[in-house]
Design an enzyme around this catalytic site. Structure first.
Site, PDB file in Angstrom:
ATOM      1  N   LEU B 402      75.656 -11.552  28.722  1.00 32.47           N
ATOM      2  CA  LEU B 402      76.323 -10.882  27.614  1.00 32.47           C
ATOM      3  C   LEU B 402      76.297 -11.799  26.386  1.00 32.47           C
ATOM      4  CD1 LEU B 402      79.740  -9.032  28.070  1.00 32.47           C
ATOM      5  CD2 LEU B 402      78.717  -9.573  25.884  1.00 32.47           C
ATOM      6  N   ALA B 403      75.119 -11.974  25.822  1.00 33.11           N
ATOM      7  CA  ALA B 403      74.958 -12.902  24.701  1.00 33.11           C
ATOM      8  C   ALA B 403      73.742 -12.465  23.891  1.00 33.11           C
ATOM      9  CB  ALA B 403      74.779 -14.328  25.206  1.00 33.11           C
ATOM     10  N   GLU B 404      73.995 -11.999  22.660  1.00 30.41           N
ATOM     11  CA  GLU B 404      72.908 -11.427  21.867  1.00 30.41           C
ATOM     12  C   GLU B 404      71.877 -12.460  21.446  1.00 30.41           C
ATOM     13  OE1 GLU B 404      76.062 -10.630  21.614  1.00 30.41           O
ATOM     14  OE2 GLU B 404      76.017  -8.506  22.126  1.00 30.41           O
ATOM     15  N   GLN B 426      73.119  -3.914  22.395  1.00 29.65           N
ATOM     16  CA  GLN B 426      73.862  -2.711  22.767  1.00 29.65           C
ATOM     17  C   GLN B 426      74.437  -1.936  21.578  1.00 29.65           C
ATOM     18  OE1 GLN B 426      77.467  -2.865  25.537  1.00 29.65           O
ATOM     19  NE2 GLN B 426      75.752  -2.454  26.911  1.00 29.65           N
ATOM     20  N   PHE B 427      74.940  -2.659  20.599  1.00 26.11           N
ATOM     21  CA  PHE B 427      75.460  -2.052  19.376  1.00 26.11           C
ATOM     22  C   PHE B 427      75.014  -2.916  18.182  1.00 26.11           C
ATOM     23  CE2 PHE B 427      78.373  -0.357  22.494  1.00 26.11           C
ATOM     24  CZ  PHE B 427      78.615   0.938  22.062  1.00 26.11           C
ATOM     25  N   ASP B 429      76.585  -3.410  15.728  1.00 26.40           N
ATOM     26  CA  ASP B 429      77.795  -4.141  15.339  1.00 26.40           C
ATOM     27  C   ASP B 429      77.858  -5.548  15.952  1.00 26.40           C
ATOM     28  OD1 ASP B 429      79.764  -1.371  14.743  1.00 26.40           O
ATOM     29  OD2 ASP B 429      77.956  -1.222  15.948  1.00 26.40           O
ATOM     30  N   ILE B 431      75.011  -7.473  16.689  1.00 26.92           N
ATOM     31  CA  ILE B 431      73.735  -8.175  16.536  1.00 26.92           C
ATOM     32  C   ILE B 431      73.913  -9.512  15.821  1.00 26.92           C
ATOM     33  CG2 ILE B 431      73.015  -7.243  14.278  1.00 26.92           C
ATOM     34  CD1 ILE B 431      70.210  -6.822  15.592  1.00 26.92           C
ATOM     35  N   HIS B 473      81.852  -0.075  16.334  1.00 34.00           N
ATOM     36  CA  HIS B 473      80.866   0.712  17.073  1.00 34.00           C
ATOM     37  C   HIS B 473      80.265   1.768  16.160  1.00 34.00           C
ATOM     38  CE1 HIS B 473      83.498  -0.934  20.223  1.00 34.00           C
ATOM     39  NE2 HIS B 473      82.411  -0.957  20.966  1.00 34.00           N
TER      40      HIS B 473
END
Lengths: 435, 669
Positions: B402-404, B426-427, B429, B431, B473
């Site tokens: 879980l790490a962009e 995923q979103f 928002d 990034i 979101h």
């Protein structure tokens, strides 16, 4: 006794001439045949020699004025003589009328630039009290609308603003309402308007008379003739060899230059003799077959203009005669020493953009001819030749020649056959040439 | 002759000559800089032994390296020549590092498998981990080397990379060169417990080494162990080398301002070159005279190389714009007018995207998908990747941590080594944690290496509002990224375009940001007859949704439909243009339409200020001013965060009525 100086008639199609410069002033004495002014017409700049010896007692039109042929433009009398008003009353009436007509012509045909050569349309629109969008301004510019005209258009946009639709419907209504007398006026104004709108920073210059006439002739020719073109690639290696072989002889024996152009004219005359339909004119639905081949040769002038001197009855001349005529006419054309009849009566024309490097040209027919031959640049190329030993690539001097002709009379087969024949003539140049 | 600690005399002379070359080059470059012949230098003096020890364990043909800016000696160890380094210092055209595009000591060499390095501290780790994933998949025992100073271990990317590398037992060696200073900040102000060794504890398969980096022999042993371990597939290692920094941080720094004379003198006593020489002499392997002779030869060589390098060509002035993108796009594009006139089953946008991914996974065996929640039965929070793990296996479709930044960073590394990662953020928002990777790495790799290295990955990002997604979101991100040279930006408005554009994105040679409006995923109006597997749309080709004479609406994404509604309700005659891609921008279609209608409304979902509509408006007024019969109006969301409550959201995000108002205003101007 006073003698009138008259605008000469410069050939059958010519109706007017422009005074370019008076060489004399009122009060100057002048001998018969001495040049008193220069005029310019569609074909030539010409000097007007004095019709009498005496003193110039009146000049009726200034330089740059365009005057109908036959109009009195000045008067020569005895020293100290005054114009006899009674004698001249009828003529001066005519003069006044002409003057008015001429002025009208000038204003209607030249429009804005002749009055205000430095006019800045952009600034013009800026001084308006109304707002015009960039689009409306650019349309107004393109259409050459005056500020007052623009300001009077009814706007239907926000707060009465003139929008695209408003100006376009104004222009449309203008077009239809003025259609009665506008056919020529619109023709005239279109010519001067279109280039004006292109760039606001451009300088406006009135065309000199020759250029104006060339321009008219070219447009006229395009609307008269159904132009069609055929092009052929001609091997001029032999022709160049001939030129090289004989140019010394020509120089020594006849003191003339043997040029590629004179050889090509020679070949062209031979081809025209075989294909006489190209040496005709069309008058209404009649075909006028000319007895002689009067060969027009386009000559570029230093002032960016063009003149077409004519070698009359060229088919009667041998190569020496052709070369001599060509040299003489082109030198005098460049010095503006041609007589009027020397630029009239062509039955076919040759133009040679090749000397300036053009590969081939798409020429406009010189009315009332039905054909014009454009000579391209000569360049060495690898060419496949069939020999007894099979195909081989050889270096030959090649030249494109384009025939422009009038499809009203001449069809592709005839035009192309003419070119093929011309090619054969040129290719057959060898050592057997007559000199 | 017997070997010393496993090295022949020849080996040792070779090691020393390379350490010494690096040292002399530091000195030479500083001289040149003071002569005004260069602008920047960052030295390796004091780090040479650790770097040579590392280089001796890296194969420049099969392994890949990500050396940081203080690794001149490592690069020399790998085979970079003094001429090449001097070309870089003088920013010459033939510089293999970047052709004069990057500052000196930003290493890169296609020939030596040194991946072009940018300036940010820490971005290299995740890329190296991504590269090591490729090595792992190739099963050729190749490994990846990545390094930094101790200060950089404070970056989150470092810990992200240790995590993912450990999770995968990736064949990567992290080399932390601890000279105790990050520019002027000492390690006690930097790192918990002043120990990188300690803070890297706890990662399952990570091996750790703490070595005296001034001692070549000790350092070498650590790298030997670490590289053998990595090649055997046992996992990553971190080697912390205790080194000295004999020069200030860079030519722009003066360390006398923050370091004591005593400390500087103490460092000099640990000079790795002196230690190496004295050990060789003490053990009677190499005589002092032999070192002296060698040094003389190297000095003279550097002088000659400098003279040579100064005479080499500067980059061609007109080459400045080259290699932002690839010039060669070998894709067989479809006729764009056809793709909406096909007879096939309808599908919604999210399914079209799913099908595009599935088809491209079939097409390209090097294509992989990863991101958060995208794998397994879940198949993405919007189900865009549903069923793909099942179909293609967890090797090719898998979950990321879980790490962009991890997602983009590793994807860059994999793409650089020839894989085709198509990753999901995923979103939109979220990034932003990957912004450094996108801005300074993804977008610049091809340009900064003058075309030697590139990373053609696809980043799929669900964006946009109208879903009661509130502040985090609902964001539109197109305005931010349209400002970024080096990345294609695609933003489809319907299923057919989405499929055909995504398939193109998967085949491009450059990075693509693929924006998917989550509000359109299952909308009936955004569904379309599905184009077939061979349909690929060229980027930069807008589409006329409708033709008219009175006004042009330029729009994209979710606002296409709202524009259609507005035009329909008003009954006006309008050109509606769906741009489809923001980079490249189809200025031709805009030109064509504006010169006909003369009135323009630009409508987009991103908020007004600095939204991409501002750029389009500016381009129109710059290039098409004389065609304007009314001011260009923009319809955009309010310059506010997006609130949750419907009544608030409706006043913040663009509504059809807003577009109608703008059309009315423009038409009645």
């Amino acid at each position: 006794m006073a003698t009138d100086i008259i605008m000469p008639k410069m050939g059958e199609s010519i109706t007017e001439g422009t005074i370019t410069e008076w060489k004399m002033n009122v009060g100057d004495t002048v001998k018969k045949d001495e040049t008193i002014l220069e005029i310019s017409t569609d074909k030539v700049d010409s000097e007007v020699p004095s019709p009498a010896t005496g003193e110039i007692i009146s000049i009726l039109f200034d330089a740059n004025e365009t005057v109908e042929v036959g109009t009195v433009i000045g008067v020569i009398g005895e020293k100290g003589e005054k114009i006899n008003k009674e004698d001249n009353s009828e003529k001066s009436d005519l003069k006044d009328k002409d003057l008015i007509d001429t002025n009208k012509n000038i204003t209607s045909s030249i429009e804005i630039p002749s009055n205000k050569p430095d006019i800045d349309l952009k600034n013009d629109y800026k001084v308006s009290s109304r707002f015009y969008s960039p689009l409306v301004r650019s349309i107004a510019k393109k259409e050459g609308l005056h500020l007052t005209e623009l300001d009077n258009i009814l706007g239907t946009g926000r707060g009465g603003r003139v929008n695209k639709l408003d100006i376009l419907s104004y222009l449309k209504s203008k077009e239809t309402s003025s259609s009665h007398d506008a056919i020529t006026v619109n023709e005239e104004s279109k010519k001067s308007r279109v280039p004006l709108s292109q760039d606001l920073d451009s300088k406006v210059e009135v065309m000199d008379p020759i250029r104006k006439k060339i321009s008219e002739h070219m447009i006229q020719s395009q609307s008269i003739s159904a132009h069609v073109y055929s092009t052929i690639d001609i091997d001029v290696t032999n022709l160049l060899k001939v030129k090289k072989t004989y140019s010394e002889v020509y120089k020594d024996k006849h003191s003339i230059k043997l040029t590629v152009t004179s050889l090509l004219i020679d070949a062209c005359i031979k081809a025209l003799s075989e294909f006489p339909l190209l040496n005709t004119s069309i008058v209404d639905t009649n075909i006028v077959h000319h007895k002689n081949i009067n060969m027009g040769v386009a000559v570029a002038l230093e002032d960016n203009n063009l003149i077409v001197p004519v070698i009359k009855s060229s088919e009667e001349l041998n190569l020496i005669g052709l070369s001599r005529s060509l040299e003489d006419l082109s030198v005098r054309a460049r010095n503006k020493q041609l007589d009027l009849e020397e630029v009239q009566g062509s039955t076919f024309t040759i133009t040679n953009p090749g000397v300036f490097g053009g590969l081939f040209g798409i020429p406009i027919i010189n009315q009332p001819n039905v054909g014009i031959l454009s000579i391209g640049k000569i360049q060495k190329k690898p060419v496949v030749k069939e020999t007894n030993f099979g195909d081989s690539i050889v270096i030959r001097s090649m030249m494109y020649v384009t025939l422009g002709y009038d499809h009203r009379l001449i069809d592709g087969a005839y035009g192309t056959k003419f070119l093929s024949y011309l090619s054969q003539v040129i290719d057959s140049y060898g050592d057997k040439i007559e000199i | 002759m017997s070997k010393y600690k496993g090295f022949s005399k020849k080996d040792l002379l070779d090691v020393y000559s390379k350490m010494y070359l690096s040292r002399i080059l530091d000195q030479k470059q500083l001289i040149l800089l003071k002569q005004g012949k260069g602008f920047f230098h960052i030295g390796a003096s004091g780090h040479e032994a650790a770097e040579l020890a590392a280089a001796k364990n890296i194969n420049n043909k099969t392994d890949f390296s990500y050396p940081y800016y203080r690794e001149q000696a490592f690069c020399i160890g790998l085979g970079m020549t003094s001429r090449e380094l001097l070309l870089s210092f003088l920013a010459k055209d033939d510089d293999p590092n970047s052709s004069g595009r990057q500052m000196p000591q930003h290493f890169g060499s296609k020939k030596l498998n040194i991946v072009s390095q940018s300036s940010p501290t820490g971005t290299q780790y995740l890329q190296a981990v991504g590269a090591s994933f490729v090595c792992q998949r190739k099963k050729n025992k190749a490994i990846v080397y990545v390094s930094s100073g101790e200060g950089t271990t404070s970056q989150g990317d470092f810990h992200e990379s240790l995590n993912w590398a450990s999770r995968e037992k990736a064949p990567v060696i992290f080399h932390i060169q601890n000279n105790k200073y990050a520019i002027s900040v000492p390690i006690e102000e930097q790192t918990s417990g002043e120990s990188i060794y300690n803070i890297t504890a706890g990662y399952d398969s990570l091996s750790r080494y703490d070595v005296d980096g001034c001692d070549f022999f000790e350092s070498y042993q650590a790298f030997k162990l670490a590289s053998e371990r990595a090649r055997k597939g046992k996992g990553p290692s971190v080697i912390i080398s205790d080194v000295v920094r004999l020069l200030p941080h860079s030519s722009s720094d003066d360390h006398a301002k923050y370091r004591s004379t005593k400390e500087l003198n103490d460092d000099k006593k640990r000079d790795p070159l002196i230690l190496f020489k004295s050990e060789c002499m003490k053990n009677k392997i190499i005589k002092a005279k032999e070192f002296e002779d060698l040094e003389q030869i190297i000095k003279e060589q550097v002088d000659q190389d400098t003279e040579w390098a100064e005479l080499q060509d500067d980059p061609e002035p007109n080459s400045f714009s080259k290699n932002l993108f690839s010039d060669n796009i070998n894709i067989n594009f479809s006729n764009e007018s056809d793709i909406h006139k096909i007879d096939s089953d309808k599908c919604v946008m999210v399914d079209a995207i799913n099908h595009a991914l599935s088809e491209e996974l079939d097409e390209n065996k090097k294509m992989i998908l990863f991101g958060q929640d995208i794998a397994g039965g879940k198949g993405g929070v919007f189900t865009a990747t549903r069923g793909l793990t099942e179909k293609f296996g967890s090797d090719r479709v898998f979950n990321s941590p879980l790490a962009e930044s991890s997602i983009i960073g590793t994807a860059i590394g994999m793409a650089t080594l020839g894989y085709k990662p198509v990753v999901e953020i995923q979103f939109g928002d979220y990034i932003w944690t990957a912004m450094m990777q996108i801005r300074n790495e993804l977008a610049t790799l091809r340009y900064r290496s003058n075309g030697d290295w590139y990373c053609p990955l696809v980043v799929r990002v669900p964006v946009g509002g109208y879903i009661h997604g509130s502040l985090c979101h609902s964001q539109s991100i197109d305005g931010y990224f349209a400002h970024l040279p080096g990345v294609y930006i695609v933003y489809p408005s319907n299923a057919a375009d989405a499929k055909a554009l995504l398939k193109t994105a998967c085949r491009m040679d450059d990075p693509v940001l693929f924006l998917e409006h989550k509000g359109l995923y299952r909308q009936n109006y955004a569904s379309a007859n599905e184009p077939d597997t061979n349909t690929l749309l060229e980027f930069g080709k807008g589409r006329y949704i409708s033709f008219g004479n009175d006004i042009t609406i330029i729009t994209w994404g979710a606002i296409v439909q709202k524009s259609i509604e507005a035009v329909k309700e008003l009954g006006v005659s309008a050109d509606i243009i769906d741009l489809r891609t923001l980079y490249p921008l189809d200025i031709d279609i805009i030109k064509e339409s504006v010169s006909k209608t003369n009135r323009i409304v630009i409508a987009h979902e991103d908020n007004l200020t600095n939204g991409f509509g501002g750029e389009i408006s500016a381009q129109i007024s710059e290039h098409l001013f004389e065609f304007l019969d009314a001011p260009i109006l923009r319809v955009a969301s309010k310059d506010l965060p997006i609130a949750y409550s419907s009544t608030l959201e409706e006043n913040i995000l663009v509504q059809t009525n807003w577009i109608k108002d703008a059309i009315n205003k423009t038409i009645n101007f």
